[in-house]
Design a protein around this motif. Sequence first.
Motif, PDB file in Angstrom:
ATOM      1  N   PRO A 178       0.830  -1.113  -0.077  1.00 34.95           N
ATOM      2  CA  PRO A 178       0.073   0.052   0.251  1.00 34.95           C
ATOM      3  C   PRO A 178       1.074   1.219  -0.073  1.00 34.95           C
ATOM      4  N   GLU A 179       0.446   2.188  -0.666  1.00 34.78           N
ATOM      5  CA  GLU A 179       1.012   3.468  -0.867  1.00 34.78           C
ATOM      6  C   GLU A 179       1.829   4.193   0.439  1.00 34.78           C
ATOM      7  N   ASP A 180       0.635   4.125   1.173  1.00 35.97           N
ATOM      8  CA  ASP A 180       0.993   4.852   2.707  1.00 35.97           C
ATOM      9  C   ASP A 180       1.962   4.134   3.270  1.00 35.97           C
ATOM     10  N   LEU A 181       2.144   2.875   3.250  1.00 35.83           N
ATOM     11  CA  LEU A 181       3.306   2.314   3.802  1.00 35.83           C
ATOM     12  C   LEU A 181       4.929   2.434   2.996  1.00 35.83           C
ATOM     13  N   ILE A 182       4.769   2.031   1.580  1.00 34.47           N
ATOM     14  CA  ILE A 182       5.887   2.154   0.861  1.00 34.47           C
ATOM     15  C   ILE A 182       6.473   3.578   0.842  1.00 34.47           C
ATOM     16  N   SER A 183       5.409   4.716   0.938  1.00 33.31           N
ATOM     17  CA  SER A 183       6.088   6.009   0.852  1.00 33.31           C
ATOM     18  C   SER A 183       6.668   6.433   2.288  1.00 33.31           C
ATOM     19  N   LYS A 184       6.837   5.645   3.134  1.00 35.15           N
ATOM     20  CA  LYS A 184       7.641   5.816   4.398  1.00 35.15           C
ATOM     21  C   LYS A 184       9.088   5.307   4.193  1.00 35.15           C
ATOM     22  N   PHE A 185       9.471   4.622   3.179  1.00 31.42           N
ATOM     23  CA  PHE A 185      10.796   4.446   2.779  1.00 31.42           C
ATOM     24  C   PHE A 185      11.797   5.395   2.231  1.00 31.42           C
ATOM     25  N   TYR A 186      13.122   5.511   2.495  1.00 35.98           N
ATOM     26  CA  TYR A 186      13.943   6.273   2.067  1.00 35.98           C
ATOM     27  C   TYR A 186      14.985   5.327   1.513  1.00 35.98           C
ATOM     28  N   LEU A 187      15.310   5.215   0.120  1.00 33.33           N
ATOM     29  CA  LEU A 187      16.041   4.191  -0.452  1.00 33.33           C
ATOM     30  C   LEU A 187      17.450   4.943  -0.599  1.00 33.33           C
ATOM     31  N   ILE A 188      18.558   4.504  -0.171  1.00 35.29           N
ATOM     32  CA  ILE A 188      19.815   4.951  -0.772  1.00 35.29           C
ATOM     33  C   ILE A 188      20.521   3.607  -1.669  1.00 35.29           C
ATOM     34  N   LEU A 189      20.543   4.106  -3.035  1.00 30.05           N
ATOM     35  CA  LEU A 189      20.816   2.846  -3.801  1.00 30.05           C
ATOM     36  C   LEU A 189      22.692   3.061  -4.062  1.00 30.05           C
ATOM     37  N   LEU A 190      23.288   2.094  -3.829  1.00 30.31           N
ATOM     38  CA  LEU A 190      24.580   2.092  -3.797  1.00 30.31           C
ATOM     39  C   LEU A 190      25.127   1.785  -5.435  1.00 30.31           C
ATOM     40  N   ARG A 191      25.932   2.624  -6.229  1.00 33.90           N
ATOM     41  CA  ARG A 191      26.125   2.551  -7.664  1.00 33.90           C
ATOM     42  C   ARG A 191      27.788   2.638  -7.959  1.00 33.90           C
ATOM     43  N   ASP A 192      28.135   2.192  -8.849  1.00 31.69           N
ATOM     44  CA  ASP A 192      29.538   1.983  -9.351  1.00 31.69           C
ATOM     45  C   ASP A 192      29.835   2.017 -10.779  1.00 31.69           C
ATOM     46  N   ASP A 193      30.138   3.217 -11.213  1.00 28.24           N
ATOM     47  CA  ASP A 193      30.210   2.976 -12.798  1.00 28.24           C
ATOM     48  C   ASP A 193      31.245   2.255 -13.256  1.00 28.24           C
ATOM     49  N   GLU A 194      32.240   1.895 -12.308  1.00 32.81           N
ATOM     50  CA  GLU A 194      33.209   1.092 -12.911  1.00 32.81           C
ATOM     51  C   GLU A 194      33.098  -0.253 -12.600  1.00 32.81           C
ATOM     52  N   LEU A 195      32.756  -0.669 -11.471  1.00 37.73           N
ATOM     53  CA  LEU A 195      32.545  -2.169 -10.922  1.00 37.73           C
ATOM     54  C   LEU A 195      31.259  -2.754 -11.410  1.00 37.73           C
ATOM     55  N   ASP A 196      30.123  -2.126 -11.291  1.00 35.52           N
ATOM     56  CA  ASP A 196      28.705  -2.765 -11.870  1.00 35.52           C
ATOM     57  C   ASP A 196      29.019  -2.813 -13.175  1.00 35.52           C
ATOM     58  N   SER A 197      28.704  -4.272 -13.404  1.00 32.41           N
ATOM     59  CA  SER A 197      28.579  -4.885 -14.850  1.00 32.41           C
ATOM     60  C   SER A 197      27.538  -4.331 -15.661  1.00 32.41           C
ATOM     61  N   PRO A 198      27.267  -4.362 -17.015  1.00 31.47           N
ATOM     62  CA  PRO A 198      26.300  -3.699 -17.720  1.00 31.47           C
ATOM     63  C   PRO A 198      24.633  -4.211 -17.196  1.00 31.47           C
ATOM     64  N   LYS A 199      24.619  -5.620 -16.777  1.00 32.90           N
ATOM     65  CA  LYS A 199      23.394  -6.091 -16.222  1.00 32.90           C
ATOM     66  C   LYS A 199      22.930  -5.505 -15.148  1.00 32.90           C
ATOM     67  N   ILE A 200      24.128  -5.162 -14.165  1.00 32.19           N
ATOM     68  CA  ILE A 200      23.825  -4.728 -12.794  1.00 32.19           C
ATOM     69  C   ILE A 200      23.323  -3.159 -12.899  1.00 32.19           C
ATOM     70  N   LYS A 201      24.006  -2.449 -13.780  1.00 29.24           N
ATOM     71  CA  LYS A 201      23.803  -1.139 -14.095  1.00 29.24           C
ATOM     72  C   LYS A 201      22.101  -0.992 -14.384  1.00 29.24           C
ATOM     73  N   LYS A 202      21.749  -1.865 -15.498  1.00 32.81           N
ATOM     74  CA  LYS A 202      20.602  -1.732 -15.884  1.00 32.81           C
ATOM     75  C   LYS A 202      19.418  -2.113 -14.928  1.00 32.81           C
ATOM     76  N   ARG A 203      19.763  -3.032 -14.227  1.00 33.84           N
ATOM     77  CA  ARG A 203      18.669  -3.328 -12.906  1.00 33.84           C
ATOM     78  C   ARG A 203      18.702  -2.296 -11.947  1.00 33.84           C
TER      79      ARG A 203
END
Length: 357
Positions: free
Chosen positions: A265-290
Amino acid sequence: MIDLNDVKKVRQIDSMSSLLTTERYDMQFEEGLKIAENFKIEKPMHNFHELVILGTGGGSSVAAGLLRSYLFDELDIPVIINQGYNVPAYVDENSLIFVISHSGNTEETLSAFEQVKSKGAYMLAITAGGLLQDKCAENQIPCLIVPQDIGHPRRVLGYIFIPILVILSKLGLISDKTHEIQQLINLFSELKQKYGVDVPVEDNPAKQIAMELYGYIPLVYGSLDYYDSVAWRIKNQFGENSKLMAFYNVIPNLHHDEAVGWDMPEDLISKFYLILLRDDELDSPKIKKRKDITAEMLSARMGKVRQVYAEGPNRLCRMFSLVYLGDFITLYAPIYRGVDPTPVNIINLFKTKMAES
């Protein structure tokens, strides 16, 4: 709310100087390197089947996780993190055992130590003292003594993680990492000019994220092969430093199960703050797309999505650049609420109750 540009007030709330300790990671990691280099250990004529690290919490077990990720494609034996009272049946004379307890008195680790001792495994320890130091002396087990700090191992990765790397090199299991460690020390010196207490909010991503987090539940997504343990570290730091329940998961694994929960439900998921860890060098193309798809889908669902990017000249630097950012975020977050980040009253209460007869 506390003004994070008020340097005097921020340091006053941080009564045990965890921010200052973090700002000095360059010095701590350099000292950890010197201590480990001076540790005398004989290289055993032995073919180890696995590396088992006995340790708990935000220092010892997280250091083991970071080690496993960093050496993913180099160390040719599995790394097993053993956080409980007991050790698995496969531990035997072919096992390499690191016993890690900063205090030297962690009851789970000491229990596991006693079990390993009877199995004939090759053992060594890292500690600041306590019963573990005494037990190693009694049993002639190599023991590296590190500085005690204030007894909060989450603040002393430089005294735990770096010695493990150096010792593994001394044992001939990995290549010499001195150059990479020196580059990491230099990177810490640079990054504290971005995240340190004296850097104002408008120029400080760590302070900005800490303020944005207010009122949300932190969620950290890492990825295989190198950022699973980094996400775990940051999640743990939200608990110990920020006094916040937090969660983490790993791409691509989470796309096969947890992602279905994004339809909550929107009223629940809206309470989350996502920190997404990224790496332009180590992430493979598949992981980057995901990660691109994840950010796109969750930006329309969650309260906030913040993507943070690794930096640095080598894998060690890139992993720890996000560890370092996470440490600062999780220290500023409670201070913004007027809460001292260092005390862990719940853990101390739990230990007291465990000690009751």
